[in-house]
Scaffold this motif. Structure first.
Motif, PDB file in Angstrom:
ATOM      1  N   TYR A  72      38.067  35.984  34.553  1.00 45.81           N
ATOM      2  CA  TYR A  72      38.372  37.331  34.068  1.00 45.81           C
ATOM      3  C   TYR A  72      39.789  37.675  34.499  1.00 45.81           C
ATOM      4  O   TYR A  72      40.127  37.621  35.683  1.00 45.81           O
ATOM      5  CB  TYR A  72      37.389  38.357  34.622  1.00 45.81           C
ATOM      6  CG  TYR A  72      37.506  39.715  33.975  1.00 45.81           C
ATOM      7  CD1 TYR A  72      36.847  40.004  32.793  1.00 45.81           C
ATOM      8  CD2 TYR A  72      38.304  40.717  34.539  1.00 45.81           C
ATOM      9  CE1 TYR A  72      36.961  41.241  32.177  1.00 45.81           C
ATOM     10  CE2 TYR A  72      38.426  41.957  33.937  1.00 45.81           C
ATOM     11  CZ  TYR A  72      37.758  42.212  32.747  1.00 45.81           C
ATOM     12  OH  TYR A  72      37.876  43.432  32.138  1.00 45.81           O
ATOM     13  N   SER A 116      42.890  40.445  34.415  1.00 48.10           N
ATOM     14  CA  SER A 116      43.143  41.876  34.246  1.00 48.10           C
ATOM     15  C   SER A 116      44.609  42.168  34.529  1.00 48.10           C
ATOM     16  O   SER A 116      45.143  41.808  35.582  1.00 48.10           O
ATOM     17  CB  SER A 116      42.255  42.689  35.197  1.00 48.10           C
ATOM     18  OG  SER A 116      42.431  44.068  34.978  1.00 48.10           O
ATOM     19  N   ASN A 121      42.814  43.150  29.151  1.00 51.75           N
ATOM     20  CA  ASN A 121      41.706  42.532  29.889  1.00 51.75           C
ATOM     21  C   ASN A 121      41.214  41.366  29.046  1.00 51.75           C
ATOM     22  O   ASN A 121      40.997  41.524  27.833  1.00 51.75           O
ATOM     23  CB  ASN A 121      40.548  43.512  30.108  1.00 51.75           C
ATOM     24  CG  ASN A 121      40.845  44.523  31.191  1.00 51.75           C
ATOM     25  OD1 ASN A 121      41.643  44.285  32.091  1.00 51.75           O
ATOM     26  ND2 ASN A 121      40.195  45.684  31.107  1.00 51.75           N
ATOM     27  N   TYR A 137      35.454  46.213  36.538  1.00 55.24           N
ATOM     28  CA  TYR A 137      34.692  45.071  36.039  1.00 55.24           C
ATOM     29  C   TYR A 137      33.584  44.778  37.048  1.00 55.24           C
ATOM     30  O   TYR A 137      33.828  44.761  38.262  1.00 55.24           O
ATOM     31  CB  TYR A 137      35.586  43.841  35.879  1.00 55.24           C
ATOM     32  CG  TYR A 137      34.849  42.603  35.393  1.00 55.24           C
ATOM     33  CD1 TYR A 137      34.513  42.464  34.054  1.00 55.24           C
ATOM     34  CD2 TYR A 137      34.483  41.598  36.282  1.00 55.24           C
ATOM     35  CE1 TYR A 137      33.829  41.344  33.608  1.00 55.24           C
ATOM     36  CE2 TYR A 137      33.797  40.463  35.837  1.00 55.24           C
ATOM     37  CZ  TYR A 137      33.467  40.341  34.504  1.00 55.24           C
ATOM     38  OH  TYR A 137      32.779  39.235  34.058  1.00 55.24           O
ATOM     39  N   SER A 142      41.409  49.519  36.440  1.00 53.38           N
ATOM     40  CA  SER A 142      40.578  48.363  36.110  1.00 53.38           C
ATOM     41  C   SER A 142      39.166  48.590  36.645  1.00 53.38           C
ATOM     42  O   SER A 142      38.983  49.172  37.720  1.00 53.38           O
ATOM     43  CB  SER A 142      41.161  47.095  36.739  1.00 53.38           C
ATOM     44  OG  SER A 142      40.336  45.976  36.484  1.00 53.38           O
ATOM     45  N   GLU A 186      38.613  37.688  28.983  1.00 49.10           N
ATOM     46  CA  GLU A 186      37.534  36.933  29.622  1.00 49.10           C
ATOM     47  C   GLU A 186      37.429  35.561  28.973  1.00 49.10           C
ATOM     48  O   GLU A 186      37.204  35.446  27.769  1.00 49.10           O
ATOM     49  CB  GLU A 186      36.218  37.701  29.490  1.00 49.10           C
ATOM     50  CG  GLU A 186      35.097  37.143  30.326  1.00 49.10           C
ATOM     51  CD  GLU A 186      33.904  38.080  30.380  1.00 49.10           C
ATOM     52  OE1 GLU A 186      33.337  38.268  31.469  1.00 49.10           O
ATOM     53  OE2 GLU A 186      33.556  38.643  29.321  1.00 49.10           O
TER      54      GLU A 186
END
Length: 673
Positions: A55, A57, A62, A172, A170, A64
């Motif tokens: 992942y 950022s 962003n 996650y 951010s 993945e």
């Protein structure tokens, strides 16, 4: 491949530099049949040779990345792999790097056998849910049982001006993988390329004995990476009784800073125009109401029912609300817009109100999460009125009543949109009324019983029952009541399989009153019953009425090591009258049994009135709700609910059959019982 023209929602390309580059030979080398792999496959478990997830950022995107290889040994797994959907948000691109299979030791590129269609993921627009999401449908031809499928792809979400919050913050949450899968190699990497420092918090990880470890907090500066790596891995979590370990990644901040960040956005729209400027017709209606309670009721119901709720998924990730003048003019808006308009109206009538941020879906976890505005997904209004605190969801329809009689919203954590706020926890709640108040009369003469129920619903129950009667066929409603009574009167134990319509004759149910200011709905059910007694295998006859709604199975059966029990039961009151033209056993243990329970989380009381030919039970259940019951106090709570279930949730009477021999038999039975 069938799709030669690239479209903006997906691309076929090499991975970005941060994701790395893995060659064909390395792929083949990593797909090895170890002893661990063979054991899992022999047990019929789907097996993933490797899963490499990253992942990334930054302040502009962003992304993945996933590279994985897994078996297609099960027909169901083969079907799911052959046709799959990927949903991408607005300005999100799905990058396909590799679709291959390893078959008999040979690596075969399947991209030429892949068909890709881009569809609108818009299937609820008629319900006011707007989304620019796209559904990418992927069909792979000629996948075979026992292939190993290799997928490598990246989802890239580039930020637009609308994503100002994601640019700044951010958020996650990595959750440990499903324990159905076995992994030869499992690796997760979080890459911070933001200017701001990111905090990460490991929560619900366990030691070798399965005990939950204290949360662990660490930090990632720009350019830092966090890595979890496991070999021959099966997640050991007991999914039925344990929370999966997770790691929360969030831009370093605190609640006070976050509240001060968001307050100017709301202050700006509040200052744009006054209600007098953009809604003179509405003010005229408000001013015509002289009672302040009714003004407040009107304001809430106006925004709930006259302003159409639109959920705009693309804007919910931001926190800039729509101006109240626009919401009023267009008669539509999302939860932020409707809440802001309601607050503006309440300000005009002099009622103290504020906008608050909530997340009903992950409410339990917010106290564990790192502070982040991205933890919230909904906005409601907090009202302080006559010394009491109320929360109103402006997006709900068909809610009624003066504010103290309206439905109660269950949640615990919220952030108020005011300066210098911390995350707040709501106080527990005790209903000022009975949500269900029912009087049941069952009178038997000869071999016919007359059954009559009068039930009054309040609060959430009244709102729900109105909707139920409005949207459900009357015959279906009667069948539902008949079915409930079939069990309450214990007929399920001596005539199971009988059509309930043949048991409850001439059944009728109607709403007999509806006071919308008190939010009080009363219904009446009546029917006649031939052969009204429950008869046991020995031929003994009984009248029984036990309301299983009082038996809280979720409390009695609850078993979880990590989650506390969330207490949200309704307050209830019942009067049950069973009368007959026969003599009854006035000393029978369960007939005369009463109970009083004073639990910290609920009060329960049952009282009896016994006569020669019948009996009455009065039951009151009053819970303290909207709270979590600590595990240290739960067993007492459970045991008290077991006590309710021990014949304290209704009434039963034993018939003394006529005749000298029957009376002697009864006397003998009582003496040696």
């Amino acid at each position: 491949m069938d799709n030669q023209i690239q479209v903006e929602n997906y691309k076929i390309q090499q991975p970005e530099m941060w994701a790395g580059n893995i060659g064909d030979q390395e792929i083949k080398d990593r797909i090895k049949d170890s002893e661990f792999a063979r054991k899992q496959i022999e047990e019929g478990r789907d097996y993933c040779y490797f899963l490499d997830k990253k992942y990334y950022s930054s302040n502009t995107e962003n992304s993945e990345y996933i590279c994985m290889a897994y078996t297609l040994n099960e027909p169901g797994n083969l079907e799911r792999a052959s046709v799959s959907d990927v949903v991408v948000e607005e300005n999100e691109v799905y990058q396909i790097h590799r679709i291959s299979v390893l078959r008999d030791g040979v690596l075969i590129d399947k991209i030429p056998d892949t068909k890709i269609k881009v569809l609108d993921s818009e299937n609820q627009s008629s319900g006011g849910i707007l989304s620019s999401n796209k559904k990418i449908n992927i069909t792979i031809k000629d996948l075979r049982l026992y292939d190993v499928l290799i997928l490598e792809d990246t989802r890239v979400k580039e930020f637009t001006d609308r994503d100002f919050l994601r640019k700044e913050f951010s958020k996650y949450v990595w959750v440990s993988p499903d324990n159905y899968w076995a992994y030869g190699s499992f690796k997760f990497t979080f890459i911070n390329e933001r200017e701001q420092q990111i905090t990460y918090k490991k929560t619900f990880f366990r030691d070798e004995q399965g005990n939950v470890l204290e949360p662990e907090i660490n930090y990632l500066k720009k350019g830092d990476r966090f890595v979890i790596e496991e070999e021959n891995y099966i997640n050991p979590v007991d999914s039925g009784r344990e929370i999966f370990p997770y790691i929360d990644f969030a831009t370093e901040s605190n609640w006070k800073e976050l509240s001060n960040y968001i307050v100017p956005m709301y202050d700006e729209v509040f200052s744009l125009a006054s209600l007098k400027d953009f809604a003179p017709n509405l003010i005229e209606k408000i001013d015509a109401i002289t009672d302040q309670d009714e003004k407040l009721e009107f304001a809430i119901e106006y925004v709930q029912n006259h302003i159409y709720y639109i959920f705009n998924a693309d804007e919910m990730n931001g926190h800039k609300p729509q101006a109240p003048s626009v919401t009023y003019e267009n008669k539509q808006g999302d939860c932020k817009a409707k809440s802001v308009l309601l607050k503006v109206i309440l300000d005009y009538i002099g009622v103290d109100a504020s906008v608050v941020l909530v997340n009903f879906n992950t409410d339990y976890y917010i106290k564990y999460y790192l502070p982040s505005l991205l933890s919230f997904n909904h906005v409601v209004v907090k009202i302080n009125y006559k010394g009491e605190e109320y929360f109103i969801d402006a997006t709900i329809r068909d809610e009624f009543g003066l504010i103290e009689n309206r439905g109660f919203i269950y949640f615990m954590h919220y952030l108020e949109v005011k300066k210098d706020q911390e995350l707040q926890v709501r106080k527990p709640y005790k209903f000022p009324y009975y949500c269900v108040n029912e009087k049941a009369d069952f009178n038997v003469q000869g071999n016919t019983g007359k059954l009559n129920l009068v039930t009054t619903y309040r609060g959430n129950r009244a709102n729900a029952m109105r909707r139920y009667f409005k949207n459900t066929n009357k015959r279906e409603i009667i069948d539902s009541w008949n079915s409930f009574l079939f069990y309450s009167l214990n007929y399920s134990n001596d005539r199971n399989g009988t059509d309930v319509r043949n048991v409850f004759k001439d059944a009728v149910i109607d709403v007999i009153s509806d006071d919308k200011k008190q939010n009080e709905l009363t219904i009446q059910y009546s029917s006649s019953v031939d052969n009204p007694y429950y008869t046991d295998p020995q031929g003994n006859r009984f009248l029984m009425y036990f309301d299983r709604n009082l038996v809280k199975a979720s409390a009695r059966d609850f078993m979880h090591k990590d989650l506390p029990f969330w207490h949200n039961f309704d307050s209830e009151k019942y009067e049950i009258n069973l009368y007959t033209d026969q003599k009854i056993d006035t000393d029978e243990k369960y007939t005369v049994q009463e109970t009083t329970i004073a639990n910290p989380y609920f009060d329960f009381k049952s009282r009896k009135k016994i006569a020669k030919t019948g009996a009455t039970v009065f039951i009151e259940y009053s819970p303290l709700v909207n709270l979590e019951i600590p595990q240290s106090e739960f067993e007492r709570f459970r045991e008290d609910h077991h006590t309710i279930a021990d014949s304290n949730f209704g009434l039963g009477i034993d018939i003394i059959e006529a005749g000298l021999m029957n009376r002697l038999k009864f006397s003998f039975k009582k003496r040696f019982k």
